[in-house]
Motif scaffolding. Structure first.
Motif, PDB file in Angstrom:
ATOM      1  N   ASP A  17       3.226 -11.195 -14.237  1.00  0.00           N
ATOM      2  CA  ASP A  17       1.893 -11.147 -13.654  1.00  0.00           C
ATOM      3  C   ASP A  17       2.014 -12.321 -12.742  1.00  0.00           C
ATOM      4  N   HIS A  18       1.673 -12.103 -11.338  1.00  0.00           N
ATOM      5  CA  HIS A  18       1.640 -12.631  -9.931  1.00  0.00           C
ATOM      6  C   HIS A  18       0.318 -13.622 -10.103  1.00  0.00           C
ATOM      7  N   THR A  19      -0.087 -14.634  -9.615  1.00  0.00           N
ATOM      8  CA  THR A  19      -1.455 -15.373  -9.852  1.00  0.00           C
ATOM      9  C   THR A  19      -2.099 -15.464  -8.043  1.00  0.00           C
ATOM     10  N   ILE A  20      -3.064 -15.423  -8.242  1.00  0.00           N
ATOM     11  CA  ILE A  20      -4.450 -15.206  -6.669  1.00  0.00           C
ATOM     12  C   ILE A  20      -5.382 -15.957  -6.820  1.00  0.00           C
ATOM     13  N   THR A  21      -5.484 -17.191  -6.771  1.00  0.00           N
ATOM     14  CA  THR A  21      -7.008 -17.685  -6.692  1.00  0.00           C
ATOM     15  C   THR A  21      -7.655 -17.932  -5.250  1.00  0.00           C
ATOM     16  N   CYS A  22      -8.864 -16.798  -5.842  1.00  0.00           N
ATOM     17  CA  CYS A  22      -9.820 -17.107  -4.071  1.00  0.00           C
ATOM     18  C   CYS A  22     -10.775 -18.443  -4.405  1.00  0.00           C
ATOM     19  N   GLY A  46      -1.381 -15.528  -3.115  1.00  0.00           N
ATOM     20  CA  GLY A  46      -0.243 -15.350  -4.222  1.00  0.00           C
ATOM     21  C   GLY A  46       0.322 -15.938  -4.270  1.00  0.00           C
ATOM     22  N   SER A  47       1.261 -15.532  -4.879  1.00  0.00           N
ATOM     23  CA  SER A  47       2.474 -16.909  -6.157  1.00  0.00           C
ATOM     24  C   SER A  47       3.109 -15.943  -7.160  1.00  0.00           C
ATOM     25  N   ASP A  48       4.588 -15.396  -7.208  1.00  0.00           N
ATOM     26  CA  ASP A  48       5.061 -14.618  -7.699  1.00  0.00           C
ATOM     27  C   ASP A  48       6.545 -15.127  -8.215  1.00  0.00           C
ATOM     28  N   ASN A  49       6.702 -15.438  -9.489  1.00  0.00           N
ATOM     29  CA  ASN A  49       7.853 -16.216  -9.998  1.00  0.00           C
ATOM     30  C   ASN A  49       9.151 -15.386  -9.370  1.00  0.00           C
ATOM     31  N   CYS A  50       9.223 -14.130  -8.654  1.00  0.00           N
ATOM     32  CA  CYS A  50      10.265 -13.585  -7.712  1.00  0.00           C
ATOM     33  C   CYS A  50       9.543 -13.441  -6.080  1.00  0.00           C
ATOM     34  N   GLU A  77     -12.422  -9.763  -0.923  1.00  0.00           N
ATOM     35  CA  GLU A  77     -11.030  -9.198  -2.098  1.00  0.00           C
ATOM     36  C   GLU A  77      -9.551  -9.735  -1.708  1.00  0.00           C
ATOM     37  N   TYR A  78      -8.420 -10.383  -1.641  1.00  0.00           N
ATOM     38  CA  TYR A  78      -7.154 -10.211  -1.805  1.00  0.00           C
ATOM     39  C   TYR A  78      -6.638  -9.868  -2.613  1.00  0.00           C
ATOM     40  N   THR A  79      -5.549  -9.289  -2.049  1.00  0.00           N
ATOM     41  CA  THR A  79      -4.466  -8.829  -3.100  1.00  0.00           C
ATOM     42  C   THR A  79      -3.267  -8.700  -3.157  1.00  0.00           C
ATOM     43  N   VAL A  80      -2.677  -9.778  -3.936  1.00  0.00           N
ATOM     44  CA  VAL A  80      -1.114 -10.274  -4.005  1.00  0.00           C
ATOM     45  C   VAL A  80      -0.651  -9.162  -4.649  1.00  0.00           C
ATOM     46  N   THR A  81       0.936  -8.250  -3.754  1.00  0.00           N
ATOM     47  CA  THR A  81       1.593  -7.151  -4.493  1.00  0.00           C
ATOM     48  C   THR A  81       3.340  -8.131  -4.034  1.00  0.00           C
ATOM     49  N   ASP A  82       3.876  -7.945  -5.235  1.00  0.00           N
ATOM     50  CA  ASP A  82       5.330  -8.047  -5.507  1.00  0.00           C
ATOM     51  C   ASP A  82       6.125  -7.148  -4.757  1.00  0.00           C
ATOM     52  N   ALA A  83       7.703  -7.476  -4.759  1.00  0.00           N
ATOM     53  CA  ALA A  83       8.243  -6.556  -4.724  1.00  0.00           C
ATOM     54  C   ALA A  83       8.321  -6.136  -5.474  1.00  0.00           C
ATOM     55  N   SER A  84       8.768  -5.409  -7.271  1.00  0.00           N
ATOM     56  CA  SER A  84       8.106  -4.010  -7.941  1.00  0.00           C
ATOM     57  C   SER A  84       7.311  -3.976  -8.054  1.00  0.00           C
ATOM     58  N   GLY A  85       6.355  -4.191  -6.502  1.00  0.00           N
ATOM     59  CA  GLY A  85       4.502  -2.937  -7.106  1.00  0.00           C
ATOM     60  C   GLY A  85       3.664  -3.764  -7.730  1.00  0.00           C
ATOM     61  N   ASN A  86       4.188  -4.678  -8.079  1.00  0.00           N
ATOM     62  CA  ASN A  86       3.157  -5.164  -9.364  1.00  0.00           C
ATOM     63  C   ASN A  86       1.775  -5.523  -8.193  1.00  0.00           C
ATOM     64  N   SER A  87       0.551  -5.423  -8.713  1.00  0.00           N
ATOM     65  CA  SER A  87      -0.470  -6.099  -7.671  1.00  0.00           C
ATOM     66  C   SER A  87      -1.694  -6.854  -8.542  1.00  0.00           C
ATOM     67  N   THR A  88      -2.119  -7.990  -8.275  1.00  0.00           N
ATOM     68  CA  THR A  88      -3.412  -8.839  -8.948  1.00  0.00           C
ATOM     69  C   THR A  88      -4.339  -9.102  -7.890  1.00  0.00           C
ATOM     70  N   SER A  89      -5.311  -8.687  -7.659  1.00  0.00           N
ATOM     71  CA  SER A  89      -5.885  -8.839  -6.879  1.00  0.00           C
ATOM     72  C   SER A  89      -7.771  -9.745  -7.186  1.00  0.00           C
TER      73      SER A  89
END
Length: 209
Positions: A17-22, A46-50, A77-89
């Motif tokens: 999971d990526h992380t994002i803090t509002c 947001g931040s991500d391992n990749c 609302e803010y959403t982080v999406t990684d290159a694999s299509g995973n997202s967290t809001s």
């Protein structure tokens, strides 16, 4: 020189999971004279391992840092999406409170004489003027008589209340003074002529008052 080959795949799945803090929720009062407030904040990233993740605002409100936010609560609302299509809001609220009272201005005090033959005077006056930073304020009369009414002799105080959509209020008042300057009328009986009563040096006389 004979050869043979074989191959196999190594598949690595990014399931982290990526992380994002509002930011924390924001609560402010309206700017003076404005039906809203200018609000600034640091947009989350947001931040991500990749590498290669992207962060975007996804609430659809149309408001961003530095805008004039309307009275009420706007959820961002803010959403982080990684290159694999995973997202967290993540989300946070911007709440703007209208704490600014409306303004009201009443007519000047009014002084009149009674209408002829009436114990009072019909008086018309202009309604008070009102303004508010958030238009749609409501004007009500809380004391006195409406314009065009027959005001009695003496002093009548007219009081008005203006209330805005957030419940803020203001009041004003003015007086209507009616003076009775009309003289009363009197009519005496006609002159009376009589003879003396018998044996009396005078006469008993009755007359209507």
């Amino acid at each position: 020189g004979l050869t043979a080959v074989c191959s196999f795949d190594v598949t690595v799945t990014d399931n982290e999971d990526h992380t994002i803090t509002c930011p924390a929720d924001i609560s402010v009062n309206v700017d003076a004279g404005v039906c809203g407030a200018t609000v600034t904040y640091v947009a989350p990233v947001g931040s991500d391992n990749c590498a290669g993740s992207t962060t975007a605002q996804t609430d659809g409100s149309g408001y961003t840092s530095g805008d004039v936010f309307p009275v009420g609560t706007t959820t961002l609302e803010y959403t982080v999406t990684d290159a694999s299509g995973n997202s967290t809001s993540c989300t946070f609220d911007v709440t703007v409170t209208d704490n600014e009272d409306p303004t009201i201005s009443c007519p000047a005090d009014i002084s009149v004489n009674v209408d002829p033959g009436v114990c009072g005077a019909t008086v018309a006056y202009a309604a008070p003027t009102t303004t508010d930073n958030c238009p749609s304020e409501v004007l009500t009369q809380t004391a006195g008589l409406a314009s065009g009414s027959l005001f009695p002799v003496g002093v009548t105080t007219n009081t008005f209340l203006v209330t805005d959509a957030s419940g803020n209020t203001a009041t004003c008042s003015f007086t209507v003074t009616v003076a009775d300057n009309e003289d009363p009328t009197i009519s005496c009986p006609a002159d009376i002529s009589v003879n003396v009563d018998p044996g009396v040096c005078g006469a008993t006389v009755a007359y209507a008052a």
